[in-house]
Motif scaffolding. Structure first.
Motif, PDB file in Angstrom:
ATOM      1  N   LYS A   4      15.389 -30.011 -10.321  1.00 44.40           N
ATOM      2  CA  LYS A   4      14.698 -31.343 -10.532  1.00 44.40           C
ATOM      3  C   LYS A   4      15.174 -31.910 -11.926  1.00 44.40           C
ATOM      4  O   LYS A   4      14.922 -31.302 -12.964  1.00 44.40           O
ATOM      5  CB  LYS A   4      13.179 -31.320 -10.462  1.00 44.40           C
ATOM      6  N   THR A   6      14.468 -33.896 -14.916  1.00 45.23           N
ATOM      7  CA  THR A   6      13.146 -33.683 -15.798  1.00 45.23           C
ATOM      8  C   THR A   6      13.230 -34.562 -17.095  1.00 45.23           C
ATOM      9  O   THR A   6      14.372 -34.520 -17.923  1.00 45.23           O
ATOM     10  CB  THR A   6      12.560 -32.557 -16.141  1.00 45.23           C
ATOM     11  N   LYS A  75      14.953 -44.149 -14.434  1.00 43.09           N
ATOM     12  CA  LYS A  75      15.702 -44.547 -13.027  1.00 43.09           C
ATOM     13  C   LYS A  75      16.917 -44.335 -13.335  1.00 43.09           C
ATOM     14  O   LYS A  75      17.748 -43.556 -12.406  1.00 43.09           O
ATOM     15  CB  LYS A  75      15.503 -46.097 -12.866  1.00 43.09           C
ATOM     16  N   LYS A  78      17.776 -40.634 -13.163  1.00 39.77           N
ATOM     17  CA  LYS A  78      17.208 -40.183 -11.783  1.00 39.77           C
ATOM     18  C   LYS A  78      15.972 -39.141 -12.001  1.00 39.77           C
ATOM     19  O   LYS A  78      16.167 -37.938 -11.371  1.00 39.77           O
ATOM     20  CB  LYS A  78      18.328 -39.603 -11.106  1.00 39.77           C
ATOM     21  N   SER A  80      12.843 -37.134 -11.740  1.00 34.99           N
ATOM     22  CA  SER A  80      11.879 -36.970 -10.577  1.00 34.99           C
ATOM     23  C   SER A  80      10.731 -36.111 -11.354  1.00 34.99           C
ATOM     24  O   SER A  80       9.566 -35.732 -10.450  1.00 34.99           O
ATOM     25  CB  SER A  80      12.122 -36.195  -9.623  1.00 34.99           C
ATOM     26  N   LEU A  81      10.439 -35.585 -12.588  1.00 34.17           N
ATOM     27  CA  LEU A  81       9.512 -35.052 -13.008  1.00 34.17           C
ATOM     28  C   LEU A  81       9.413 -35.344 -14.481  1.00 34.17           C
ATOM     29  O   LEU A  81      10.301 -35.434 -15.399  1.00 34.17           O
ATOM     30  CB  LEU A  81       9.693 -33.726 -13.109  1.00 34.17           C
ATOM     31  N   TYR A  99       6.120 -45.513 -11.984  1.00 33.57           N
ATOM     32  CA  TYR A  99       7.156 -44.334 -11.933  1.00 33.57           C
ATOM     33  C   TYR A  99       6.794 -43.737 -10.532  1.00 33.57           C
ATOM     34  O   TYR A  99       7.694 -43.395  -9.834  1.00 33.57           O
ATOM     35  CB  TYR A  99       6.801 -43.537 -13.035  1.00 33.57           C
ATOM     36  N   LYS A 101       5.995 -40.820  -9.316  1.00 35.30           N
ATOM     37  CA  LYS A 101       6.326 -39.545  -9.518  1.00 35.30           C
ATOM     38  C   LYS A 101       5.539 -38.501  -9.953  1.00 35.30           C
ATOM     39  O   LYS A 101       4.649 -39.133 -10.914  1.00 35.30           O
ATOM     40  CB  LYS A 101       7.884 -39.377  -9.326  1.00 35.30           C
ATOM     41  N   THR A 102       5.724 -37.255 -10.265  1.00 34.82           N
ATOM     42  CA  THR A 102       5.092 -36.459 -10.798  1.00 34.82           C
ATOM     43  C   THR A 102       5.143 -36.367 -12.504  1.00 34.82           C
ATOM     44  O   THR A 102       6.269 -36.458 -12.883  1.00 34.82           O
ATOM     45  CB  THR A 102       5.133 -34.985 -10.524  1.00 34.82           C
ATOM     46  N   ASN A 187       8.750 -26.222  -2.635  1.00 31.56           N
ATOM     47  CA  ASN A 187       9.605 -27.438  -2.470  1.00 31.56           C
ATOM     48  C   ASN A 187      11.298 -26.845  -2.310  1.00 31.56           C
ATOM     49  O   ASN A 187      11.438 -25.989  -2.862  1.00 31.56           O
ATOM     50  CB  ASN A 187       9.641 -28.248  -3.623  1.00 31.56           C
TER      51      ASN A 187
END
Ligand code: GRF
Length: 187
Positions: A4, A6, A75, A78, A80-81, A99, A101-102, A187
């Motif tokens: 992921k 991050t 963005k 990319k 995602s955490l 945002y 996401k997590t 995941n």
């Protein structure tokens, strides 16, 4: 394993960032640190990003629209955490929703006890027997999202603020990585 992408948010020393960078070198660790965001141009933590060739966005939080600037970079990279690792600025509700996401945070107390600042001073004043750290999901309330992991230790009668901070931070380095592994386990 696809790691992921991050982003770590920091404001100061970045010792948590340093441990996360080291652990992310392990191919079984679920994240790659693709970006660092820092709101203090003099923060020592920036050096950890530089040394490891991780792009670092230094942001002036006094400027209007600074959160939009961060969102654009998230963005672009990319992400995602987001891991908040000593980021001394409250994240707005709008940012959290946009945002989408997590976002996780590390806090130097056993939440819900001692939310906010000056934790060690208040812990000692309150004559707590135990303390520790918490990694939790971030929501729009300060230090209030669901806990992912807590680690604790018993306070000795000779412990002062500095000692408590050291002991807590040593637990934080383990807790942060364990929390990340835990949230991506299925995941
Ligand atoms: C950590 O102790 C964390 O709990 C708090 O800020 C501190 C950051 O330390 N939120 P560092 O910048 O990672 O060294």
């Amino acid at each position: 394993m696809v790691k992921k992408r991050t982003c770590i948010f920091i404001s100061g020393y970045g010792s948590n960032l340093k441990y996360l960078i080291n652990n992310s070198r392990n191919q079984n660790f679920p994240i790659k640190i693709s970006l660092v965001v820092c709101n203090n141009k003099n923060a020592k933590g920036i050096l950890h990003a530089k040394k490891n060739s991780i792009p670092c966005l230094i942001i002036n939080t006094n400027k209007r629209n600074f959160e939009n600037k961060i969102l654009n970079e998230l963005k672009r990279y990319k992400i995602s955490l987001i891991c908040l690792a000593g980021y001394m600025k409250i994240i707005s509700k709008k940012f959290i929703n946009t945002y989408g996401k997590t976002i996780i945070n590390i806090h130097p107390s056993l939440l819900p006890k001692f939310k906010g600042l000056n934790t060690f001073k208040r812990i000692l004043k309150n004559k707590e027997k135990k303390t520790g750290c918490t990694v939790h999901f971030v929501n729009e309330k300060l230090d209030a999202g669901t806990n992912i992991i807590q680690k604790s230790f018993f306070i000795n009668k000779n412990d002062n603020e500095k000692i408590l901070k050291n002991k807590t931070q040593n637990l934080e380095y383990k807790a942060f990585s364990e929390a990340i592994i835990k949230i991506f386990r299925y995941n």
